[in-house]
Design an enzyme around this catalytic site. Structure first.
Site, short mmCIF file in Angstrom:
data_model
loop_
_atom_site.label_atom_id
_atom_site.label_comp_id
_atom_site.label_asym_id
_atom_site.label_seq_id
_atom_site.Cartn_x
_atom_site.Cartn_y
_atom_site.Cartn_z
CG HIS A 140 13.02 41.00 15.77
ND1 HIS A 140 13.05 42.16 16.49
CD2 HIS A 140 13.10 41.37 14.47
CE1 HIS A 140 13.14 43.20 15.67
NE2 HIS A 140 13.17 42.74 14.42
CB CYS B 232 16.22 44.10 14.38
SG CYS B 232 15.62 44.32 12.69
CD GLU C 245 12.21 41.47 19.86
OE1 GLU C 245 13.21 40.73 19.77
OE2 GLU C 245 11.95 42.36 19.02
#
Lengths: 275, 963
Positions: free
Chosen positions: A222, A95, A224
């Site tokens: 993302h 990002c 994560e």
């Protein structure tokens, strides 16, 4: 020795803790390092195998997302970054980290020209921040980050995620298989720029690119935030189905595979060397 | 010579495309490009240096930079018919300019001011009037300047530098040995300047002014201006909450102590060892136990008046301000969740209200206010890296003059830090006063009262604040993630309302006094008067109490993170609040007078139940009625907000703002703040302002019930649920409004105690009235409906127990929990017909509590509280969310529209797997009524009504789709 990841922090980056958690869960060593401390001691890069620039809002996206932070890294760390990516290391920009990595020219870095900026990541076509779940399909088979992965269901959260470049650069990216990820519809067909499947109108549906080696991956989604099953937007549905079936849900979800691949890469590298 | 660097984005980027869309909506085809402009106060003469600076913010792939001067046409790279430049007025926070200054420093060039602006270039055949209209939508004249230029010509170089016209620094002596009338005038309009003008309202009643007069008589000396300003700030409604503190009728202790605090005390006593509260009411946030290791904190603030004038600035300041209430809890909590709420007028309405007679100072339109406040929380929350999973939008046209902006932040902090309870803090005598964060300007001076002051181009710098989330993020990371656990400070608090006068005043209350050296406070620009520095509300500042031996270390650690901090005085045990200016003592007030000297003002109330005769409505076409209800502003989807607020940063999201495959906007959320720990935080809220028009008792119980019910419906055990109150009232000097307030307080005492859900924090805003002129220049007063927001914060032991609102599988059984009564008074259904009615929902708190205790103890497949719009709307939302149909059979003991749309509280619609039927019916007993099954047909069938889910989906989303 376990490979170790260094996750950069500071000046409005804000995903360092969950990104560190992802590496840690995948079995890697990890340290969160403020960019000022890294600039004071850039040699630390020699002692780690993975560099991650996490998501966030460095400098509030002022002067263009990732621009000011990239400028800061360029002026304080560029030589060390070049040395780092030229070693057998892995680099991940997520990002805002993707925007920084691309502004730094760590990807696509044609002809190993790390530092040259040829791609822009610009305002979403909606001109609005988009926080939503997307599907991306893996295009590059060369990147160790993406080995064995075909699809990812992960969230995006950005205001400037639209990859832009001239036609020549696009052709080279395609030719050299440096387009790592593309937005697709849930059925797997191309998003073709159609909102919300492509959340930003990115050229050629690009969601992430790599350098020529595939060891540097810069992606807007993302992983994560989609690494645990409980983070998924369909968690409640999956949980209910599992309960009825008398099964338990796996702890981890798609996003974790990226971090596990990093661990795997250094394990196999070790076994390659020791063999 | 100033230098103006214009960075043209040569391609059609997302910004350009959106702006083109504005013209396309008018039927005009134009091409738009955007140029970002950076104006340097002093030129960089060396071309090589200039080039280095320019390349630091120009993206060569899509941008080109040109240097423009007064004599050279602006942005020649894109041939244009019109150029519109938007820049900031002097003194307004310019975050992009700040970043450009940092780039200057990174490029090793001498520091100087850089100002940002934006030029929009339009190529096409558009009339001047259209450009004027376009420009008016792009900027807020209170904080921004706009310049329109035809053709490719030079745009003026503007340096928006603050130049204060103060004629020298002065500490004025104010003689209080004056007539009562003259004294009252100071309280009302402020201290008189030498030229006869007044400094702006102090908001001090004659009773207060008499107390001040008596105090300085005892001291045997005249007062200084800064002393009077300080007392006014400290005693303000905003800081002291005098209406909630004053004796009211026979309630000697006041509303806060008698109802709200007593509720919490009674609940804590009843819970005994099961008490979840750790720190209530006394700190910047309240805190409850999360688990053995952690506390969670919560605080919800309002920022209404500023948001009426500058919706973006008001809302961003609201959210980053309440973040500091989290950082300022105990030793400093980490912000982990944001929440928001906006009470607004219909954005499609176009009322014409003016603050000034003669059609002057027009109120911003409801659409502008809505977009601005949404954008403010977007920027503030997203930039700070704090997820915003929870919030609401509520609409009533009485919010046109005063929108309500709620902003809340949940924090996480270890229960013990270095072996000491983390929620305790205390400035000690001898500690240095350290101010960290940003410098001080005239921001927000007399902020609480500025809305009544005519605003013109000269004054906005003092009136409006704009938060700088990145400066604050740097400070937050440094303080909370790195410095806190080193034990370098004794106490930390936020600088909010009242600025230093408030934060230092509060902390000094613990040590027993302070001496602040005002000349050591760093300023954004020279020329500020001492009293202005002392009460300025400039943002992004925290105040710390630091033992002298730790000061250098602390300041050095902050500096390493790009955060400034200054040593500005010391805490003492002198019993005096003292301020010096270059060695001279300019303020010296007894601490106990400052904090406890506020005179009591007994209040009297009256109460009359409102409401209208019950309307006699014909039975509707039910399909049409359902679709109309789904499209109502208070029921329809607010997904356009949810999608633009980052709700999964920090990786903690479990149940978000949009649930089910059909993405229905939820009234509660679940997050897992400690990765690897299964426990979850549940957030919810409830409000029902329309019920206030009938009876605020039932408005308040309904609001509290909704907050609790939304939380327990998501799986939160009621035993581990706390609540926060935010009263936003109107005309709180009228006995009738005070009577409504008192009744609401009685109500929430009753309900909170019955549910065992303690209040842990609260805030009130008492005068949400707009006084101005209508389109015919006639005086008008618009008062908001008395509004009570109740926010829930609870802990779920394991997020696997979280329940989402969408049904999961066809063939599941659907139950209605709770009782439906003929209670359409104040409902959305009556509002659809322009009626109010009288039979407002009355909450059966004991029956509800019995049900809520059971709710979190059964594995439900889905669960959704019945709130605004009633059962029909709830069933429709569940169908939309699950993208599956339902076959529902409702009894006929009430008229059907009453069954569908009555808003009786205490009800939840749940679905379960058929295999769980026996256990379910045993668990819930008679409180559950089987009403049908889910189906794989795309139709909702209720008795004889059939509605396609696709039609409901369209109706649910269409109202706010265009925003």
């Amino acid at each position: 020795m376990t490979a170790k990841a260094l996750v950069v922090a500071g000046y409005g980056l804000n995903c360092e803790e969950e990104t560190a958690q992802a590496f840690s869960y995948a079995g890697l060593g990890v340290v969160i390092r403020h960019v000022n401390d890294l600039a004071d001691n850039p040699k630390e890069l020699e002692s780690v195998q993975i560099l991650a620039i996490p998501g966030g809002f460095s400098y509030g996206d002022d002067t263009g997302s990732g621009n000011a932070f990239a400028q800061k890294m360029r002026l304080t760390l560029m030589d060390h970054l070049k040395k780092f990516v030229e070693r057998d290391t892995l680099t991940l920009g997520i990002c805002n980290g993707c925007q920084i990595a691309i502004n730094l020219g760590l990807a696509p870095a044609f002809d190993k020209k790390y530092g040259e900026r040829v791609v822009a990541v610009s305002h979403n076509l909606t001109a609005r921040y988009q926080c939503r779940w997307v599907d991306v399909s893996v295009q590059s088979s060369t990147s160790p980050w993406l080995s064995g992965i075909t699809r990812l269901h992960v969230p995006v959260a950005h205001g400037e995620g639209r990859f832009m470049m001239d036609d020549g650069v696009l052709a080279t990216l395609r030719h050299q298989k440096q387009i790592a990820l593309r937005y697709v519809k849930p059925d797997g067909s191309a998003a073709n720029g159609e909102f919300p499947f492509s959340p930003n109108g990115s050229t050629d549906d690009i969601a992430g690119i790599t350098d020529e080696t595939g060891r540097v991956l810069a992606l807007m989604p993302h992983p994560e935030r989609g690494m645990f099953t409980s983070q998924r937007d369909d968690y409640a549905t999956l949980k209910d189905a599992a309960r009825r079936a008398g099964k338990s849900l796996p702890d981890t979800a798609d996003g974790m595979d990226i971090f596990k691949n990093a661990a795997h890469y250094f394990e196999t590298a070790k076994s390659r060397k020791s063999a | 010579m100033p230098q103006r660097i214009e960075v043209l984005t040569t391609v059609e980027d997302g910004r350009a495309k959106t702006l083109q869309g504005y013209f396309a909506n008018m039927g005009k085809s134009v091409k738009v490009r955007v140029a970002d402009v950076y104006t340097l106060e002093n030129d960089i003469p060396d071309p090589a240096n200039l080039n280095r600076f320019m390349t630091s913010f120009v993206n060569p792939v899509i941008q080109q930079a040109t240097l423009s001067t007064d004599a050279k046409p602006s942005v020649p790279g894109f041939p244009h018919d019109w150029a519109v430049e938007i820049g900031f007025l002097p003194g307004v926070t310019d975050n992009i300019g700040h970043t450009a200054q940092e780039l200057l420093a990174l490029t090793n060039l001498p520091p100087q001011a850089v100002y940002s602006s934006q030029v929009i270039l339009i190529q096409g055949d558009v009339a001047k009037e259209d450009i004027d209209q376009f420009t008016s939508t792009l900027h807020n004249p209170l904080i921004q300047r706009a310049h329109i230029q035809a053709g490719v010509k030079p745009l003026p170089v503007v340096i928006p530098k603050v130049k204060l016209d103060n004629k020298g620094i002065a500490i004025d002596t104010v003689d209080l040995n004056i007539s009562d009338d003259a004294l009252a005038l100071i309280g009302k309009d402020g201290i008189e300047n030498a030229d006869g003008s007044r400094r702006g309202p102090l908001g001090m009643s004659p009773i207060y002014m008499k107390a001040v007069q008596a105090y300085f008589k005892r001291e045997g000396r005249p007062a200084k201006d800064i002393e009077i300003e300080t007392i006014a700030q400290t005693w303000s409604e905003h800081c002291k909450h005098t209406i909630f503190a004053s004796p009211i009728d026979d309630v000697k202790g006041g509303l806060y102590r008698h109802y709200i605090k007593r509720a919490t005390n009674d609940i804590r006593a009843a819970k005994g060892s099961q008490d979840i509260c750790v720190s209530v009411f006394k700190d910047n946030s309240g805190a409850i136990i999360f688990d053995d290791q952690w506390l969670i904190t919560d605080k919800v603030e309002t920022h209404n008046s500023p948001s009426a004038l500058d919706p973006f600035g008001g809302a961003i300041t609201g959210i980053v301000g309440v973040n500091r209430d989290c950082m300022g809890f105990g030793q400093g909590a980490k912000p982990i969740l944001n929440r928001y709420g906006f009470c607004l007028a219909d954005p499609a309405s176009t009322p014409a209200y003016y603050r000034g007679k003669g059609k002057k100072n027009k109120m911003l339109s409801p659409e502008t206010i809505m977009k601005g406040v949404i954008n403010g929380v977007n920027h503030g929350g997203n930039c700070s890296g704090i997820p915003t999973p929870q919030g609401f939008l509520y609409f009533d046209d009485r919010y046109a003059g005063k929108p309500l902006v709620f902003a809340g932040t949940v924090g996480l902090i270890p229960r013990y830090i270095n072996g000491k309870p983390s929620h305790e803090k205390r400035a000690l005598p001898g500690d240095r006063i350290i101010m960290a964060g940003g410098k001080v300007g005239r921001d927000g001076i007399h902020g609480a009262t500025f809305s009544s002051v005519a605003l013109d181009e000269g004054s906005p710098a003092t009136a409006v604040q704009i938060g700088d989330p990145i400066t604050q993020k740097k400070m937050s990371d440094a303080l909370i993630k790195e410095i806190r656990d080193l034990g370098l400070y004794h106490a930390i608090t936020d600088n909010g309302a009242g600025g230093l006068s408030s934060s230092v005043g509060e902390m000094g209350g613990d040590s027993g006094g302070f001496l602040l050296e005002l000349d050591k406070v760093p300023l954004k620009y020279p020329g500020m008067q001492p009293w202005e520095i002392w009460i300025s509300e400039s943002q992004e500042r925290m105040t710390l109490a630091v033992p002298p031996e730790n000061v250098d270390h602390l300041i050095a650690l902050l500096a390493k993170r790009g955060v400034s901090a200054w040593d500005i005085g010391s805490f003492t045990d002198s019993g005096r609040a003292r301020v010096s200016w270059h060695g001279d003592l300019i303020m010296d007030i007894a601490m106990d007078f400052l904090h406890d000297g506020v005179p009591e003002t007994p209040l009297k109330t009256t109460f009359t139940r409102g409401g209208e005769p019950e309307p006699d409505l014909a039975e509707p076409d039910y399909r049409d009625a359902m679709l109309s209800m789904l499209s109502r502003l208070n029921i329809c989807s607010k997904e356009f907000v949810a999608y633009q607020y980052d709700h999964n940063v920090q990786g903690s999201a479990v149940l978000g703002p949009l649930q089910g495959r059909g993405k229905v906007f939820a009234e509660s959320s679940v997050s897992r703040p400690v990765l690897g720990n299964p426990r979850g935080v549940v957030l919810s809220q409830g409000l029902a302002p329309r019920y206030s028009d009938i009876d605020t008792y039932h408005m308040a119980t309904a609001s509290l019930d909704m907050a609790v019910r939304n939380a327990v419906s998501a799986g939160c055990p009621i035993e581990h649920l706390a609540i926060l109150d935010n009263f936003c009232w109107c005309s709180a000097d009228e006995p009738e409004r005070l009577g409504q307030l008192k009744r609401a307080c009685e109500a929430i005492y009753d309900a909170a105690v019955a549910y065992g859900t303690p209040f842990i924090s609260g805030k009130d805003s008492m005068f949400n009235d707009f006084k101005g002129y209508d389109e015919h220049d006639k005086p008008i007063k618009i008062s908001i409906p008395p509004t009570l927001l109740v926010s829930g914060i609870g802990v779920i032991p394991d997020v696997t127990q979280a329940v989402s609102l969408d049904p999961k599988q066809p063939g599941d059984l659907i139950y209605l929990l709770g009782t439906t009564r003929d209670e359409l008074g104040g409902s959305e259904y009556y509002a659809l017909h322009g009626k109010l009615g009288n039979n407002v929902p009355e909450t059966d708190i004991h029956a509800n509590f019995a049900l809520y205790q059971k709710l979190s103890r059964f594995p439900l497949a889905s669960s959704l509280a019945v709130t605004l719009g009633g059962l029909g709307v709830t069933l429709a939302k569940k169908c939309i969310a699950g993208q599956m149909g339902m076959n529902i059979t409702l009894p006929d003991d009430l008229r059907f529209d009453c069954y569908l749309f009555s808003e009786s509280t205490g009800r939840v619609v749940v679905t379960i797997a058929p295999a769980d039927k026996t256990a379910f019916e045993k668990h819930f007993g008679s409180s559950a009524r089987a009403i049908g099954t889910t189906t794989d047909q795309p139709v909702l069938t209720i008795n004889r009504i059939k509605i396609d889910i696709m039609d409901m989906d369209v109706a649910y989303r269409k109202t706010l789709k265009g925003y």
